[in-house]
Design an enzyme around this catalytic site. Structure first.
Site, PDB file in Angstrom:
ATOM      1  N   TRP A   1       0.977  -1.162  -0.063  1.00  0.00           N
ATOM      2  CA  TRP A   1       0.063   0.079  -0.143  1.00  0.00           C
ATOM      3  C   TRP A   1       0.792   1.121  -0.130  1.00  0.00           C
ATOM      4  O   TRP A   1       0.394   2.234  -0.640  1.00  0.00           O
ATOM      5  CB  TRP A   1      -0.843  -0.151   1.289  1.00  0.00           C
ATOM      6  CG  TRP A   1      -2.011  -1.169   1.013  1.00  0.00           C
ATOM      7  CD1 TRP A   1      -2.222  -1.937   1.995  1.00  0.00           C
ATOM      8  CD2 TRP A   1      -2.811  -1.566   0.017  1.00  0.00           C
ATOM      9  NE1 TRP A   1      -3.067  -2.704   1.699  1.00  0.00           N
ATOM     10  CE2 TRP A   1      -3.493  -2.525   0.351  1.00  0.00           C
ATOM     11  CE3 TRP A   1      -3.027  -1.087  -1.272  1.00  0.00           C
ATOM     12  CZ2 TRP A   1      -4.230  -3.305  -0.580  1.00  0.00           C
ATOM     13  CZ3 TRP A   1      -4.013  -1.626  -2.145  1.00  0.00           C
ATOM     14  CH2 TRP A   1      -4.603  -2.732  -1.593  1.00  0.00           C
TER      15      TRP A   1
ATOM     16  N   ASP B   1      -0.919   6.883   6.833  1.00  0.00           N
ATOM     17  CA  ASP B   1      -1.903   5.915   6.582  1.00  0.00           C
ATOM     18  C   ASP B   1      -2.030   5.168   8.054  1.00  0.00           C
ATOM     19  O   ASP B   1      -1.313   4.258   8.029  1.00  0.00           O
ATOM     20  CB  ASP B   1      -1.883   5.157   5.303  1.00  0.00           C
ATOM     21  CG  ASP B   1      -2.937   3.995   5.105  1.00  0.00           C
ATOM     22  OD1 ASP B   1      -3.980   4.068   6.087  1.00  0.00           O
ATOM     23  OD2 ASP B   1      -2.970   3.453   4.107  1.00  0.00           O
TER      24      ASP B   1
ATOM     25  N   LYS C   1     -11.630  -1.660   9.707  1.00  0.00           N
ATOM     26  CA  LYS C   1     -10.776  -2.193  10.457  1.00  0.00           C
ATOM     27  C   LYS C   1     -11.279  -2.216  11.733  1.00  0.00           C
ATOM     28  O   LYS C   1     -11.847  -2.924  12.282  1.00  0.00           O
ATOM     29  CB  LYS C   1      -9.483  -1.976  10.251  1.00  0.00           C
ATOM     30  CG  LYS C   1      -9.002  -2.426   8.710  1.00  0.00           C
ATOM     31  CD  LYS C   1      -7.855  -1.928   7.882  1.00  0.00           C
ATOM     32  CE  LYS C   1      -7.725  -1.921   6.511  1.00  0.00           C
ATOM     33  NZ  LYS C   1      -7.796  -2.982   5.852  1.00  0.00           N
TER      34      LYS C   1
END
Lengths: 367, 367
Positions: A106, A174, A198
């Site tokens: 990511w 992030d 999450k």
């Protein structure tokens, strides 16, 4: 019967939260409406979004000079919004600069997206070690417009051991799979972002926490919806927000506060992760590939010790299938990564981790 | 006790849909998980998104050469995505052209956003008549790259009486408050978009129906998440979609199909709207400002006949307050428009419309 869900996201939610949502689904707070039916500007919904923000500010100790935004589009949209707001320039102006640390897939993708709008330097990378550790980082470049890293790498199962010091260069992270897993000093950051799916709630809401002085820097050609100032100026009510997701985040935050907040979560998460890593250390058949100093508390990646790739794949497939039959689901590693992965977010009870450990031990005996 | 909710969006959902959602909220389809907890790539969730798309294709008779995309960010994000994908060019290339018809405030905003990326011509406008009718439109310009109109104008309560003929110029329409209110010939359009929060489900999902040849035209500088091809190539699973919203849309579509589909909805909606417009025609105290040929079936705007602005405002405030006390909520007009507005989407039963008519009659007697 409820299963233990080890999905990396969307992921397990507290059962009591789901039960409360069910109870209120046709009539929330005596309004005679579902939260899904409420006009977002009504006196019924506004207290819900305000309560959610206030709980988050409280639990995360967010300083007053930070805006909390409830957006859409996931972390992937932030991969563009961060450079578009903190680095992009009007047509013809010299491009600005940012450093990205490449600690996983990511992180790579966010740097690639940013390179459309700013000059990106990859400050450090652990790609050559298959991302099995957070790379050591060089001193920051004071001429950068911002510095970006991914706090917890969901896919490879790593976490930064400490927050890099970038002086006056805004630090951006992030925190999709890190948020609220333990305490975090928000004041060290210029901007934090997280997909909700999450530790916060269902998929479809993206949280952004941004220092006020960083709002309003996007050039005029940036789409209105991708400018932070659009949403900051209207307290996330510029257009219709994902109302039900925001409500669910509020319920999760209430639950989290009852559990003792971020400190209690951090303790519990360390305890859960230590049990599982210890099991892997002792195991003759599985191991964690991640260096000890970089291990995630949220996403625990493991592989069979077997060296033959075909046998290895067989073991993984059998593990995933038999675990699911035993009520332990979503244990396959990410499709880009292979292996096995147990995501043990806040809402995963320690009983789930213990059940997984028992399963691993039984499975080994059958090998 | 459930109320009759006349909100323009987010808006009323069928009670049976909410009850089904409540029943499944901790364990959907025997998976032991909530849909909110399901990994979006799992064998648990993929059938849900596939079923939702398949129901929509069936009910709307969407031709096979159209992609159905479940996105985020609302119609406001489409105000940018449409020009970014159908008109924007690489840096330095000559700008492309589009015609926008200005039939209301959202139409104006979509044209303003588009003007960042394409040369916009306002083909016609009814701004000078306070948008009380859909403007007559001139012949289309065959050199345009697309032609944009808002099918039903939520805020001002108008609806296009027919679909303009633009030959080979792709026709694009915002159908947020029109979708599934009656049958629509999708094959006449290049692209259709709709925020979910009116006739489809909860806020947070945006539906795009796009002809395949229009996908893949965005220049490389457009954010990955704002390119249709990103989502078209991955069946809306490029990143985590708003899973629960998509599931809810699926439940609403099942309900809609049981009700007889778009044809039955169209009949019922005409019946509901005609009752309410007839009541306003007969009323000595209220009236619809909208020209008969342009009247919306979904959003029925009305004003007191009173000419003194202060007295008028007083009547509106009293109406909204007393209606709410009688269980008829969200009847105030849009904040930019004033007046009163009853949004009577698919999920508003005829009993709600009759209750509103009774209330109007009683209210008038009290004036």
């Amino acid at each position: 019967m409820r299963v233990f869900n080890f999905s990396a996201g969307p992921s397990v939610l507290p059962l009591s939260v789901l039960e409360k949502a069910a109870k209120e689904i046709t009539d929330a707070n005596g309004t005679g409406q579902s939260v899904m039916e409420m006009s977002h500007r009504s006196k019924d919904f506004v207290p819900i979004i305000e309560k959610t923000e206030s709980l988050l500010r409280d639990i995360m100790k967010i300083p007053a000079n930070y805006k909390v935004l409830f957006l859409q589009g996931g972390a992937w949209t932030q991969f563009a919004m961060v450079p578009l707001n903190l680095g992009a320039v009007e047509f013809g102006a010299p491009r600005k600069k940012a450093t990205y640390i490449d600690s996983g897939i990511w992180a790579t993708k966010s740097a690639e997206e940013a390179a459309k709008y700013v000059d990106v330097t990859i400050g450090a990378s652990s790609a050559d070690r298959s991302y099995r550790a957070i790379p050591a980082v060089p001193p920051h470049n004071p001429n950068d417009d911002y510095y970006h890293f991914v706090y917890n790498n969901t896919l490879v199962g790593t976490k930064w051991p400490s927050i890099p010091d970038t002086g006056s260069v805004p630090l951006v992270s992030d925190i999709s799979s890190f948020i609220l897993s333990e305490p975090l000093d928000v004041s060290k950051f210029g901007l934090l972002y997280a997909g909700a799916q999450k530790n916060l709630g269902p998929a479809g809401t993206t949280l952004v926490i941004v220092r006020e002085d960083l709002v309003g820097r996007a050039p005029s050609w940036v789409p209105t919806m991708l400018q932070y100032k659009t949403h900051a100026a209207e307290a996330s009510l510029f257009n219709t927000p994902p109302c039900y997701g925001i409500y669910m985040i509020g319920l999760v935050l209430e639950w989290l506060q009852e559990q003792g907040g971020a400190e209690a979560m951090g303790q519990r998460n360390r305890e859960k992760a230590e049990l599982l890593y210890a099991c892997l250390e002792e195991s003759k058949f599985f191991h964690s590939p991640v260096e000890k100093s970089s291990r995630s508390l949220m996403n625990i990646v493991f592989f069979p010790r077997e060296s033959d790739p075909e046998k290895c794949k067989d073991i993984e497939n059998r593990f995933v299938k038999e675990a699911a039959a035993a009520g332990l689901v979503n244990l396959a590693g990410h499709r880009l990564m292979g292996g096995l992965r147990a995501s043990i977010y806040n809402a995963m009870p320690i009983e789930g981790v213990k059940a997984l450990i028992d399963f691993i031990k039984k499975f080994e005996l059958s090998l």
